[in-house]
Design a protein around this motif. Sequence first.
Motif, PDB file in Angstrom:
ATOM      1  N   GLU A 176       0.846  -1.185   0.000  1.00  0.00           N
ATOM      2  CA  GLU A 176       0.000   0.000   0.000  1.00  0.00           C
ATOM      3  C   GLU A 176       0.878   1.230   0.000  1.00  0.00           C
ATOM      4  O   GLU A 176       1.811   1.323   0.802  1.00  0.00           O
TER       5      GLU A 176
ATOM      6  N   LYS B 186      -3.106  -1.260  -9.458  1.00  0.00           N
ATOM      7  CA  LYS B 186      -3.066  -0.210  -8.425  1.00  0.00           C
ATOM      8  C   LYS B 186      -4.409   0.506  -8.382  1.00  0.00           C
ATOM      9  O   LYS B 186      -4.788   1.192  -9.335  1.00  0.00           O
TER      10      LYS B 186
ATOM     11  N   GLU C  79       2.809  -3.864 -15.631  1.00  0.00           N
ATOM     12  CA  GLU C  79       3.497  -5.150 -15.718  1.00  0.00           C
ATOM     13  C   GLU C  79       3.926  -5.535 -14.302  1.00  0.00           C
ATOM     14  O   GLU C  79       4.233  -4.657 -13.482  1.00  0.00           O
TER      15      GLU C  79
ATOM     16  N   LYS D  27      12.922   7.155  -5.201  1.00  0.00           N
ATOM     17  CA  LYS D  27      13.344   6.624  -3.894  1.00  0.00           C
ATOM     18  C   LYS D  27      13.504   5.119  -4.057  1.00  0.00           C
ATOM     19  O   LYS D  27      13.027   4.526  -5.049  1.00  0.00           O
TER      20      LYS D  27
ATOM     21  N   LEU E 282      11.825  -0.970  -8.671  1.00  0.00           N
ATOM     22  CA  LEU E 282      11.509  -2.398  -8.607  1.00  0.00           C
ATOM     23  C   LEU E 282      12.635  -3.169  -9.289  1.00  0.00           C
ATOM     24  O   LEU E 282      13.393  -2.610 -10.086  1.00  0.00           O
TER      25      LEU E 282
HETATM   26  N1  LIG Z   1       4.482  -3.199 -11.017  1.00  0.00           N
HETATM   27  C1  LIG Z   1       4.700  -3.739  -9.816  1.00  0.00           C
HETATM   28  N2  LIG Z   1       5.094  -5.019  -9.692  1.00  0.00           N
HETATM   29  C2  LIG Z   1       5.313  -5.566  -8.464  1.00  0.00           C
HETATM   30  N3  LIG Z   1       5.177  -4.891  -7.302  1.00  0.00           N
HETATM   31  C3  LIG Z   1       4.796  -3.599  -7.376  1.00  0.00           C
HETATM   32  C4  LIG Z   1       4.527  -2.961  -8.612  1.00  0.00           C
HETATM   33  N4  LIG Z   1       4.191  -1.675  -8.369  1.00  0.00           N
HETATM   34  C5  LIG Z   1       4.237  -1.518  -7.042  1.00  0.00           C
HETATM   35  N5  LIG Z   1       4.594  -2.670  -6.427  1.00  0.00           N
HETATM   36  C6  LIG Z   1       4.762  -2.874  -4.983  1.00  0.00           C
HETATM   37  O1  LIG Z   1       3.576  -2.480  -4.333  1.00  0.00           O
HETATM   38  C7  LIG Z   1       3.894  -1.821  -3.121  1.00  0.00           C
HETATM   39  C8  LIG Z   1       3.184  -0.465  -3.060  1.00  0.00           C
HETATM   40  O2  LIG Z   1       3.706   0.342  -4.101  1.00  0.00           O
HETATM   41  P1  LIG Z   1       3.353   1.878  -4.264  1.00  0.00           P
HETATM   42  O3  LIG Z   1       4.124   2.381  -5.428  1.00  0.00           O
HETATM   43  O4  LIG Z   1       1.886   2.061  -4.291  1.00  0.00           O
HETATM   44  O5  LIG Z   1       3.792   2.519  -2.917  1.00  0.00           O
HETATM   45  P2  LIG Z   1       5.184   2.901  -2.301  1.00  0.00           P
HETATM   46  O6  LIG Z   1       6.193   3.118  -3.374  1.00  0.00           O
HETATM   47  O7  LIG Z   1       5.499   1.875  -1.261  1.00  0.00           O
HETATM   48  O8  LIG Z   1       4.807   4.250  -1.598  1.00  0.00           O
HETATM   49  P3  LIG Z   1       4.443   5.674  -2.254  1.00  0.00           P
HETATM   50  O9  LIG Z   1       3.003   5.645  -2.603  1.00  0.00           O
HETATM   51  O10 LIG Z   1       4.767   6.627  -1.189  1.00  0.00           O
HETATM   52  O11 LIG Z   1       5.313   5.814  -3.473  1.00  0.00           O
HETATM   53  C9  LIG Z   1       5.414  -1.713  -3.038  1.00  0.00           C
HETATM   54  O12 LIG Z   1       5.907  -2.769  -2.236  1.00  0.00           O
HETATM   55  C10 LIG Z   1       5.866  -1.955  -4.448  1.00  0.00           C
HETATM   56  O13 LIG Z   1       7.131  -2.574  -4.483  1.00  0.00           O
END
Ligand SMILES: Nc1ncnc2c1ncn2[C@@H]1O[C@H](COP(=O)(O)OP(=O)(O)OP(=O)(O)O)[C@@H](O)[C@H]1O
Length: 480
Positions: free
Chosen positions: A181, A201, A246, A300, A305
């Motif tokens: 999240e 998402k 993806e 950050k 990934l």
């Molecule tokens: N395309 C993807 N494939 C696999 N995991 C993903 C993907 N996109 C996001 N995640 C994972 O989902 C989780 C949430 O990601 P998200 O980008 O929403 O939030 P965040 O980077 O943790 O925080 P913020 O919203 O502050 O950037 C994270 O652990 C991220 O590694």
Amino acid sequence: MAPDLNTTLSKKTFVFGMKVWVFTGVLVGVFIVIVLVVLSICVTSRRKSRRVSGMLPLSRISIASKEIKEIGVDHVSAIQQGPRPHDGIETESEKVLLYSNKAYDYSISGSDDHTEIYAIGSGEGSKEASVLHRPSDSIPPDTSPLAGLPDFSQLGWGHWFTLRDLELATMHFSNDNIIGEGGYGVVYRGQLMNGTPVAVKKLLNVGQAEREFRVEVEAFGHVRHKNLVRLLGYCIEGTHRILVYEYVDNGNLEQWLHGALSQYGYLTWEARIKILLGTAKALAYLHEAIEPKIVHRDIKASNILIDDEFNAKLSDFGLAKLLGAGKSHITTRVMGTFGYVAPEYAKSGLLNEKSDVYSFGVVLLEAITGRDPVDYGRPTHEVNLVDWLKMMVGSKRSEEVVDPNIERKPSVSELKRALLTALRCVDPDADKRPKMSQVARMLNSEENPIPRQDRRPRKGHATATKMESGKQERGPRRHK
Ligand SMILES: Nc1ncnc2c1ncn2[C@@H]1O[C@H](COP(=O)(O)OP(=O)(O)OP(=O)(O)O)[C@@H](O)[C@H]1O
């Protein structure tokens, strides 16, 4: 009655002397054919207009090159101990993809600068361009993650999903499928009906109007680079705003450096540099190869990934901003993550691509040291990573900053290269920070030595000089 009908039907008409029943049959047949033709025209034009409405004006975004170019990169064993969640890296050549979407007639804006970005790393110099150009169709169509999905919902660049599609993909957004999240929504793991694994998402509190959401998303949908997570499509239905990416299956850099995945072992120095180099290339692409350029705004470690070959995939365009041609910066509400935000952006909200360069520098320092950008668990003078690093380098204690979890320590020159690059990125003066294409070159192995002008001591830029001469430097004041 029957004989009368027979007689009537057997009468000859004026049309070629045809009998009435034959003429009637012909008329009915012609009518059916006309109805079928009209129906098929209607269906075809509806499909076309739906696709057209899903497209973005061509002027909206242009890609610098139509070719796929290949960059040779030495792969390395990426993690050094513990059970691995995935196989390590095998030696093979890395392909950097930068290709056109066939549905669009992208303009080519390949200035020398842009060409440079994609020519790094081979050591082959100018030969590379002619050797490595390939036709854009060299990506086999059946490798598309969207292959086999219904044709009517194809956008120009991706797929327009219905809520039902995504409910099916995620088992009705089941809690068991939650990956994580973030500040903008919940991410679920899912599987499309053609078998493609995806990250879905679901955005919370979407304040944007539907049209804006779609335009922005479509702008990012066109963006393609090997080191960027690909946006496959989206869903707008009622109040739902959902993005489909993806799926990247090997966690993120933050998890590898400080989080859950460090139990599988620690990333080697080489793997860290490979990940950072991929990230630098992705940013160089966003900043320098497309128009309007894209400032990510939230670079950050958790947004980098990692795939199962330890390639970086930059994600999370939730905060990204388009920066139109000729605009040096935009003023915007300060967003981003504490510890990574550039000082000028934090102070004034002035945003341009140099803010991303700063954040990238912080992530590079994080990878070198294994420390968090801000860590209140440490002594006061070590809380802020950038300040501490400057102090350590200024005191000629550079070798002490390397993450103690790295078994095979980098050579002095490897460390110097990485630190010098990072410290130039976090220069408090945004104008003095390098462009991301320069950063990628600086990080890219001994074969591509740091260009002379990058080594030259510059007035007011103590960091680079100190790295070379070893003189003491006093770190600049903290900005945050
Ligand atoms: N395309 C993807 N494939 C696999 N995991 C993903 C993907 N996109 C996001 N995640 C994972 O989902 C989780 C949430 O990601 P998200 O980008 O929403 O939030 P965040 O980077 O943790 O925080 P913020 O919203 O502050 O950037 C994270 O652990 C991220 O590694």
